[in-house]
Design an enzyme around this catalytic site. Structure first.
Site, PDB file in Angstrom:
ATOM      1  N   ARG A  44    -108.439  11.501 -65.947  1.00  0.00           N
ATOM      2  CA  ARG A  44    -107.158  10.816 -65.766  1.00  0.00           C
ATOM      3  C   ARG A  44    -107.389   9.414 -65.233  1.00  0.00           C
ATOM      4  O   ARG A  44    -106.704   8.463 -65.615  1.00  0.00           O
ATOM      5  CB  ARG A  44    -106.242  11.604 -64.823  1.00  0.00           C
ATOM      6  CG  ARG A  44    -104.989  10.815 -64.433  1.00  0.00           C
ATOM      7  CD  ARG A  44    -103.960  11.651 -63.688  1.00  0.00           C
ATOM      8  NE  ARG A  44    -104.510  12.495 -62.660  1.00  0.00           N
ATOM      9  CZ  ARG A  44    -104.901  12.079 -61.445  1.00  0.00           C
ATOM     10  NH1 ARG A  44    -104.839  10.797 -61.126  1.00  0.00           N
ATOM     11  NH2 ARG A  44    -105.360  12.952 -60.567  1.00  0.00           N
ATOM     12  N   TYR A  48     -85.246  -2.560 -78.262  1.00  0.00           N
ATOM     13  CA  TYR A  48     -85.529  -1.168 -78.599  1.00  0.00           C
ATOM     14  C   TYR A  48     -84.702  -0.235 -77.714  1.00  0.00           C
ATOM     15  O   TYR A  48     -84.628  -0.420 -76.497  1.00  0.00           O
ATOM     16  CB  TYR A  48     -87.023  -0.898 -78.433  1.00  0.00           C
ATOM     17  CG  TYR A  48     -87.400   0.556 -78.584  1.00  0.00           C
ATOM     18  CD1 TYR A  48     -87.007   1.281 -79.703  1.00  0.00           C
ATOM     19  CD2 TYR A  48     -88.140   1.209 -77.609  1.00  0.00           C
ATOM     20  CE1 TYR A  48     -87.336   2.615 -79.843  1.00  0.00           C
ATOM     21  CE2 TYR A  48     -88.484   2.541 -77.746  1.00  0.00           C
ATOM     22  CZ  TYR A  48     -88.075   3.242 -78.862  1.00  0.00           C
ATOM     23  OH  TYR A  48     -88.399   4.566 -78.987  1.00  0.00           O
ATOM     24  N   ASP A  79     -92.824  -7.834 -75.221  1.00  0.00           N
ATOM     25  CA  ASP A  79     -93.147  -6.713 -76.101  1.00  0.00           C
ATOM     26  C   ASP A  79     -93.637  -7.311 -77.416  1.00  0.00           C
ATOM     27  O   ASP A  79     -92.860  -7.875 -78.180  1.00  0.00           O
ATOM     28  CB  ASP A  79     -91.913  -5.840 -76.320  1.00  0.00           C
ATOM     29  CG  ASP A  79     -92.230  -4.574 -77.118  1.00  0.00           C
ATOM     30  OD1 ASP A  79     -93.170  -4.625 -77.943  1.00  0.00           O
ATOM     31  OD2 ASP A  79     -91.533  -3.563 -76.941  1.00  0.00           O
ATOM     32  N   LYS A 104     -97.774   1.877 -83.357  1.00  0.00           N
ATOM     33  CA  LYS A 104     -97.296   1.124 -84.502  1.00  0.00           C
ATOM     34  C   LYS A 104     -98.447   0.379 -85.194  1.00  0.00           C
ATOM     35  O   LYS A 104     -99.386   1.000 -85.666  1.00  0.00           O
ATOM     36  CB  LYS A 104     -96.181   0.181 -84.056  1.00  0.00           C
ATOM     37  CG  LYS A 104     -95.106   0.817 -83.162  1.00  0.00           C
ATOM     38  CD  LYS A 104     -94.460   2.054 -83.755  1.00  0.00           C
ATOM     39  CE  LYS A 104     -93.183   2.490 -83.054  1.00  0.00           C
ATOM     40  NZ  LYS A 104     -93.328   2.975 -81.677  1.00  0.00           N
TER      41      LYS A 104
END
Length: 356
Positions: free
Chosen positions: A47, A99, A169, A194
């Site tokens: 982690r 978004y 972004d 994406k």
């Protein structure tokens, strides 16, 4: 080096054990310690750090010109950066067109912890400047915006930001077309699901910042919250990066052909394309029918894969903003133009529109 060279080689260091050209996939949850409290580099528990993830983070930092941190999704990356930068009582300026997941996170989650926000059309720099207050800690920019594909002047935003932290972004543009840190922004954020991954086979996010102290705060949130990507997901994104410049050119060629057709098609209005990338939007009274009739354009959420996708944002990706200032028109269609032959994509849309 030119970007095309950097994108191929970013984060690729031969494996120190066997000298493999491609970094190994370290599919492990933990690492053996030679002595209590001693471990190799940062690797004690996966982690906190993993070599496969570190290679991807190095590559992302090199491409955006900063310090990269990877997350399990684009929304995890967005959450981490906002919470690393902002505290209770801070004010955030959001774009009016953004978004739906970002709006939902801020409006439905972070406001419960004392963060306030304003929404403004960021293409209007005077309106943006008026929205910045003494308590504005963060200006969140999308460019091109999702789903209306408005292009925002990042340098102009920075000139009017005062002391606020500016995060961009960069999912739709990618560092092939735009590198926000080079324009003066403090951070670039991606849904690597994406274009960066590019093959619709993984989910992930990234934050790249210029300031080492902010980078450490982001990494602290990454470790504390634990929204980290698995090693194989990191491998897939890193593999996708190496063809990013080629894919983005093909996406843009597809979009250019589609836009030329749509601008002459009956019933179609407000065709939008920023001039790069594969994202196109348009309006048509039979938006749902068109989206359901295409064959090559698959009806699905998401974007940026090598295959073409179509969606109706109001009923799909942006359903969570319905009734808010970020609501989108019901007749809006969003296309993610893939790397298929452009003429085949045009023919698919022509057939879908012919029934309308």
């Amino acid at each position: 080096m030119k970007f095309a060279t950097r994108v191929v080689h970013a984060g690729l260091e031969p494996d120190p054990t066997y000298r493999s050209v491609i970094p190994a996939i370290h599919q492990t949850s933990t690492f053996a310690q030679p002595r209590v409290g001693e471990f190799v580099e940062d690797y004690d528990y996966a982690r906190s750090a993993n070599p496969t993830r570190a290679a991807l983070e190095t590559a992302l930092g090199e491409l955006e010109g900063g310090l990269g941190t990877s997350f399990s999704s684009g929304m995890a990356a967005t959450h981490a950066l906002i919470t690393a930068v902002c505290s209770a009582g801070d004010h955030v300026v959001l774009p009016a067109d953004l978004y739906g997941g970002t709006f939902r996170l801020v409006d439905k989650v972070l406001t419960r912890f004392g963060i306030t926000y304003a929404m403004v059309d960021q293409t209007d720099l005077d309106a943006l400047a008026a929205a910045v207050t003494d308590t504005t800690r963060l200006i969140w920019v999308e460019t091109p915006t999702n789903p209306l594909l408005n292009v925002v002047d990042v340098a102009g935003v920075i000139e009017r930001s005062g002391s606020a932290f500016v995060a961009v972004d960069n999912t739709f543009a990618t560092p092939v077309n735009q590198r926000p840190l080079e324009l003066g922004a403090d951070a670039a954020v991606h849904s690597v699901t994406k274009y960066l991954g590019g093959h619709s086979d993984t989910v992930g996010g990234a934050v790249v910042v210029r300031d080492p102290e902010v980078h450490e705060r982001v990494r602290f949130v990454q470790n504390s919250v634990g929204a980290v990507p698995g090693p194989f997901d990191c491998f897939l994104v890193h593999r996708g990066l190496r063809t990013l410049h080629l894919r983005m050119a093909a996406h843009a060629a597809s979009a250019e052909a589609v836009v030329a057709f749509l601008r002459e098609a009956d019933g179609v209005s407000e065709v939008r394309w920023p001039g790069f990338s594969g994202m196109v939007s348009f309006r048509h009274p039979d938006a749902i029918g068109i989206a359901e009739r295409t064959k090559l354009f698959t009806l699905a959420e998401s974007l940026g894969g090598v295959e073409s996708l179509v969606e109706v944002p109001q009923a799909m990706t942006h359903a969570s903003v319905e009734g808010s200032d970020a609501a989108v028109p019901a007749d809006l269609v969003r296309l993610s133009c893939g790397i298929e032959a452009p003429e085949d994509l045009v023919a698919d849309l022509r057939d879908a529109l012919a029934v309308a």
